[in-house]
Design an enzyme around this catalytic site. Structure first.
Site, short mmCIF file in Angstrom:
data_model
loop_
_atom_site.label_atom_id
_atom_site.label_comp_id
_atom_site.label_asym_id
_atom_site.label_seq_id
_atom_site.Cartn_x
_atom_site.Cartn_y
_atom_site.Cartn_z
N GLY B 144 0.86 -1.19 0.00
CA GLY B 144 0.00 0.00 0.00
C GLY B 144 0.89 1.23 0.00
N PRO B 145 1.73 1.38 1.03
CA PRO B 145 2.71 2.46 1.00
C PRO B 145 3.67 2.21 -0.18
CG PRO B 145 2.42 1.63 3.23
CD PRO B 145 1.72 0.67 2.30
N ASP B 186 3.54 3.75 -11.38
CA ASP B 186 4.25 5.03 -11.42
C ASP B 186 4.72 5.46 -10.03
OD1 ASP B 186 3.69 5.43 -14.19
OD2 ASP B 186 1.67 6.09 -13.64
N GLY B 187 3.85 5.27 -9.06
CA GLY B 187 4.21 5.68 -7.71
C GLY B 187 5.42 4.93 -7.21
N ILE B 218 -1.07 7.63 -15.85
CA ILE B 218 -2.07 8.40 -15.10
C ILE B 218 -1.73 8.34 -13.62
CG2 ILE B 218 -4.51 8.56 -14.40
CD1 ILE B 218 -4.06 9.33 -17.30
N HIS B 292 -8.98 5.83 -11.01
CA HIS B 292 -7.97 5.34 -10.07
C HIS B 292 -8.53 4.92 -8.73
CE1 HIS B 292 -4.29 5.05 -7.73
NE2 HIS B 292 -4.84 5.86 -6.86
N ARG B 388 27.57 -0.37 21.50
CA ARG B 388 27.69 -0.86 20.12
C ARG B 388 28.76 -1.95 20.02
NH1 ARG B 388 31.47 3.32 16.60
NH2 ARG B 388 32.46 4.33 18.37
N HIS B 493 24.93 5.01 18.02
CA HIS B 493 25.15 6.46 18.06
C HIS B 493 23.84 7.13 18.48
CE1 HIS B 493 28.51 4.95 15.82
NE2 HIS B 493 29.11 6.12 15.79
N HIS B 505 23.30 14.71 13.43
CA HIS B 505 23.64 13.31 13.70
C HIS B 505 23.28 12.86 15.11
CE1 HIS B 505 25.58 13.65 9.88
NE2 HIS B 505 26.16 12.49 9.95
N ARG B 552 27.41 5.15 21.11
CA ARG B 552 28.71 5.28 20.47
C ARG B 552 29.81 5.21 21.52
NH1 ARG B 552 31.90 10.68 18.76
NH2 ARG B 552 33.49 9.70 17.48
#
Lengths: 703, 703
Positions: B144-145, B186-187, B218, B292, B388, B493, B505, B552
């Site tokens: 869908g998305p 198209d999307g 379209i 559509h 990490r 991080h 960041h 980090r």
């Protein structure tokens, strides 16, 4: 690759090069190495590689006057590889750019002094780790998150076209015809947002846009072979770009020739693929990931300086010959253009004073006089209209008064109702750069960043898509907030009210997500009149973005003769309906589509003799800006029988209803079904709300 | 365009077509029209356009056995244009796919009955507005998305390669060699995520991947000319794909020929550009945006049915000839393959029972026996290690025991420390599909969706990037939660601890963002031992994704002989250090890197005779799953002197510290500076925390 091209090639061979040019290029390189080493963090390799590219661009092409860094028609230089910030700081230093403060005043000091460079990456310095807009004169946009600068540049180039169409008279000197240059890298090329933006730039035939792609074949995990083997130039030809190739970043003649080809290309944007060697000159780290994101180390810096023919113990050295060299060349080249522009502006001021007044307002972020005289009002109406529909009417009313308010949707304008439909507001297209309806295509991420780029060039852009797809554009939402850009982001279809499209299209966590962004004003109006007030707030803000969150479904237009006026929205939350005959026994706090539900429950409780208060709370951020007295007036600390009502996740509501308050919210994803069924399933009914209110009253009495 | 191709061309001309095929195709079309009309919402135009494409694919190419929809080696069909769900439901209905429930049992009823189709978009139906994984047998992924299905398909195709490498013996019948087909529009082509995914697929030379691009020109705002004029095929050639063109979606022979070319292409993925007419057959709405996303209307449906030669008053009609036609053809074609596969499996079971046991575990989402025997433990250490780093060690320990645990980073593995570095864990590449280190490139968005695709094909994938870039991959994080996929998302991080890289960041709002996703388990461990427990929790979950949020900077490894064991993490929050000699006067609640700060403050308060409690709260979601007794034990309701400490935004903390509790959090974006300076600037110091704790105690005493 594997070995460095001969160092001799650093001597620029084109555009009247000189030994001083070589010195200047190596100054940029060594400043980058030294600054990173001193900060003990940063990215030396790309400045070392791209110094000849940046230098050639600034020396011979970039129409940027070091003494006039706020010249509206300056070319824009975007360092999309923001981690290579020392390249930009080096260029700003060598070109002697003068500082302009937040009020637009000249401070008399340089934008980036040598001391500033020594303060690289230190608290409150002008040389933060990544270039930060508003912190350093000459930084045109905040970069670092990859791809964003690329997409910003498309908005800047679009703005140039739009501004040119609006302000250029018939004279020889256009007021707006600036170009936009971008330095970008592998990361930019891999990020999807750049593809979206490039596709749009090609579609719009933005001939004023030039991306220089640093093809160094090294990414953090190693050679780009690990993950990236596409033919970038072929891809860009697919987007409709002209593509050029420079086989050696040190070949300044070839760079200059490519830039000249860009200048001569009038029907499409240009991509210049520049093959470079990361960490160029470093005997042991060139062409390795080790040169990317950490200091080279004292020993390697010495070896590298030796390779450049540089005094190996001299740190932060700017040779005397170099000191004013770039600056003088740039001023000599650009000053005539600037002076012609000033003359043209003066002439235009005489011929069309109103138009030039408009330009000055745009530059200062001011609205036209009387822009908010025409806030539409809507009559009470139990059936009402969707706030997206009301939003469309309001937007059009304001846009008619603010000529530089323009924008569009990610291919959803018929649904978001954000089309400008008055006379003269055509489509922005390659055929008509005066248009004010931008067709962003199904490219939410680029849309957000393009809008940021437009806002960086004096326009007041808005964007629109479904609320759930705010997820696709989170990075530019954040950057708009970091940069304090007054972009208006419209998000419609804001809850399970979406209905049958189901969970993928029903936002749940997105409201909290928007509210969580520092500096974003999130507005979820309850009805048509609050929608008008929301747009008014959004447009009156000049230094922060807004998100306006609107419903798909019709919302009753609240009877303001009976309840409080919608102007209360400006305070973030206000008492919409209050208890009569005594203090409230319970407070119902709602936003957007749920406010009417609260009013219904209020009336039902009233009939039963229960004293409730309804607080409409369209904006948490605005409410937090009020003083404590006002906040305590709206939400009295001694009345903790409270119910929050919102068709979104629970995150954050405890702040307003307390740990024991009730939250009628969405605790899961939604479902595909008609809206009425969904509201019943998830408890958004008058009966349920009345029940929760009564439970709150009982709970507090029992304490 | 502008006019419909002759309707006669709907008669398939290739692959032994028949009048029944035409009937079947028109059945799919009319079911879509009727279902949308009855639901009064939905998207008829694309099913009408693509019915011949979907039908030809399913009839003659898709290796999908209607009675064995969970066959591990089935070809995967991904409807990336999820709004065209009625196309998929029509195909599932006509092919007579049998339902399999959540426990993997056959229910004896069809996956999609005609009654189900009549319940299109209704509550709890098998035919929601967009295809939902787990709700309808035969739906391979929730779509869908836009763009997500495309990127999922790359993960599915990678999984096929990996599984083939692991499980295929030397026999004639490989256990894994399935293909992945995608219908996209198209999307999908405009969304950046698809570009990222396509670039990666080309890089990896995924010859088992075929995207059929519905080029209907379209979009919702009108003709794609408004926003989209690139040469998609040229772009994909740039990505390293083979590209083909079918000039008419109704030309089933041409479709079949293109699909055969895909089958014959062994060195790269294939894009088939299919020109189609949206709303094909509708006299007044074909080739318009009106076809559509809304019902055609009763009158137009009649006219369209007439154009198809269909009884115009017959709704939800499946002609008798059509009823078993597609099903019979598919079974006849695929059954021999399936039987050969079963035989091969039985043979493999004899030859390598352990390996096939592994396969069964993978299918059931079970871990190997003893997988968690080897949870690493870390000794107390005041200096400690970054979480990490600890995460990297823990990941490697588990990965050594779980062969199908694989993943990688968005070009940040040296920073996220997520590389598998034991013998045999090479790089996943076109040259070695057995590798377990995936180099996703700088493509966070595709990374998330590719991981989802891998999880849909039995693997246990992990991804990694910096926490702030979780913004780039929010949509697949959400979809992992909607689909209940046990992907592990590592984000390092995780705070201003990032230091010099600055505000772009440094995550602020991202923690709340992750916590806001329903169904996501967010884990922010306090030290190395909690990190081990966090990975253990993440891997023990089989039906929900996890986000592991890591530092980090180095974090002290808490002395567990002095404080409580890290196993408390599994309950979300636990008392790490408690008051002695009486009930606590104040509770300090911290997560991640701030827990050690809380312990320092605790010791300082203790020295001053103040009784504090420290609660380590690595996971809000896990804590909320505990019973009230436990929650009240950790956070006693009668002790409201509380301080929350987290280097992230304030959103949501009121739930645990109350409206009057203190929050030592980030109320703005961060800055570029060394970590120590940042912590001082924003108040993350022992002194400040002690001060806040004392203020809380005083406040409560004054009440």
């Amino acid at each position: 690759m594997g070995t460095s091209p001969a160092l001799a090639s650093t001597i620029p061979s084109g555009a009247a090069p000189s030994g001083t040019d070589t010195l200047a290029i190596n100054t940029i390189r060594t400043l980058a190495m030294d600054a990173v080493q001193q900060a003990n963090s940063g990215h030396p390799g790309t400045p070392m590689a791209l110094a000849p590219v940046g230098y050639t661009l600034w020396r011979d092409f970039l129409r940027f006057h070091p003494e006039q860094p706020d010249w509206p028609n300056r070319d824009r230089f975007v360092l999309s590889v923001g981690h290579a910030s020392m390249l930009l700081y080096g260029l700003l230093h060598l070109s002697g750019v003068g500082e302009i403060d937040a009020e637009g005043e000249r401070t008399g000091r340089p934008a980036v002094s040598l001391d500033d460079i020594k303060q690289f990456r230190q608290m409150d310095s002008r040389t933060p780790g990544h270039p930060e807009y508003r912190m350093t004169t000459g930084v045109e946009t905040t970069t670092g998150p990859l791809g964003q600068g690329c997409a910003n540049s498309v908005g800047m180039a679009m703005a140039a076209c739009w501004l040119g169409d609006r302000f250029n008279g018939g004279g020889d000197t256009p007021l707006f015809d600036y170009d936009v240059y971008v330095l970008c890298g592998d990361g930019d090329m891999m990020e999807g947002i750049s593809g979206e933006a490039a596709s749009m730039a090609g579609h719009l035939k933005l001939a004023n846009l030039c991306w220089l792609y640093d093809n160094n074949t090294i990414s953090i995990e190693g050679h780009t072979e690990l993950a990236f083997s596409e033919n970038v130039a072929e891809r860009f030809r697919g987007y409709g770009w002209n593509t050029l190739h420079v086989a050696d970043a040190n070949d300044t003649a070839a760079i200059a020739a490519a830039l000249q080809t860009f200048k001569d290309t009038t029907d499409r944007p240009t991509l210049i693929v520049v093959d470079s060697v990361i960490g160029y000159g470093s005997p042991n780290k060139h062409n390795t990931a080790a040169a990317h994101g950490e200091p080279l180390g004292a020993e390697e810096i010495k070896l590298t300086k030796r390779a450049y023919g540089w005094p190996e113990d001299a740190n932060f050295r700017v040779p005397d010959d170099v000191r004013d060299h770039l600056r003088d060349l740039m001023i000599a080249r650009v000053a005539p253009d600037f002076e012609a522009w000033e003359a043209a502006l003066a002439k235009a001021q005489e011929a069309e004073p109103e138009k030039i007044d408009e330009l000055h307002r745009m530059r200062r972020g001011k609205m036209p006089d009387g822009w908010d005289d025409a806030v539409p009002t809507f009559d009470a109406d139990a059936k009402g209209i969707a706030s997206r529909d009301a939003g469309g009417k309001v937007l059009n009313a304001f846009a008619a008064k603010v000529p530089w308010l323009l924008g569009g949707a990610a291919d959803l304008a018929p649904s978001t109702k954000t089309k400008l439909n008055f006379e003269g507001a055509g489509s922005f297209s390659a055929q008509d750069y005066a248009g004010r309806n931008v067709h962003f295509g199904i490219r939410e991420h680029a849309m957000g960043a393009i809008a940021n780029g437009m806002a960086l060039c004096y326009l007041r852009p808005y964007t629109a898509t479904f609320m759930v797809f705010s997820d696709y554009m989170k990075p530019p939402l954040r950057l708009a907030a970091i940069m304090e850009l007054p972009v208006v982001f419209v998000f419609t279809h804001d809850s399970i009210g979406v209905g049958e499209d189901g969970p993928t299209h029903q936002p749940i966590e997105q409201l909290a997500q928007l509210r969580g962004i520092p500096g974003m004003t999130t507005l979820r109006p309850a009805d048509a009149n609050e929608t008008a007030e929301a747009w008014k707030v959004a447009l009156s803000q000049s230094d922060r973005p807004s998100s306006i969150v609107l419903s798909r479904q019709a919302l009753p237009t609240v009877d303001r003769s009976k309840y409080a006026p919608a102007s209360g929205l400006a305070k973030g939350a206000y008492v919409l309906a209050d208890a009569e005959g005594g203090a409230p026994e319970v407070i119902l706090v709602g936003t957007g589509s749920e406010v009417s539900l609260c009013l219904q429950a209020y009336e039902a409780l009233k009939q039963d003799g229960v004293r409730a208060r309804v607080v409409s709370m369209p904006s948490w951020e605005l409410f937090e800006l009020q003083d404590e007295a006002y906040r305590n007036e709206v939400l009295p600390p001694d009345q903790l029988a409270r119910v929050a009502v919102e068709q979104a996740g629970p995150m954050g509501w405890d702040r307003y209803v307390g740990m024991k308050g009730a939250k009628l919210v969405m605790n899961s994803f939604g479902a595909s079904a008609p809206i009425g069924k969904l509201q019943a399933k998830y408890g958004f009914t008058v009966d349920n709300l009345v029940k929760l209110a009564r439970e709150q009253i009982a709970l507090r009495r029992s304490e």
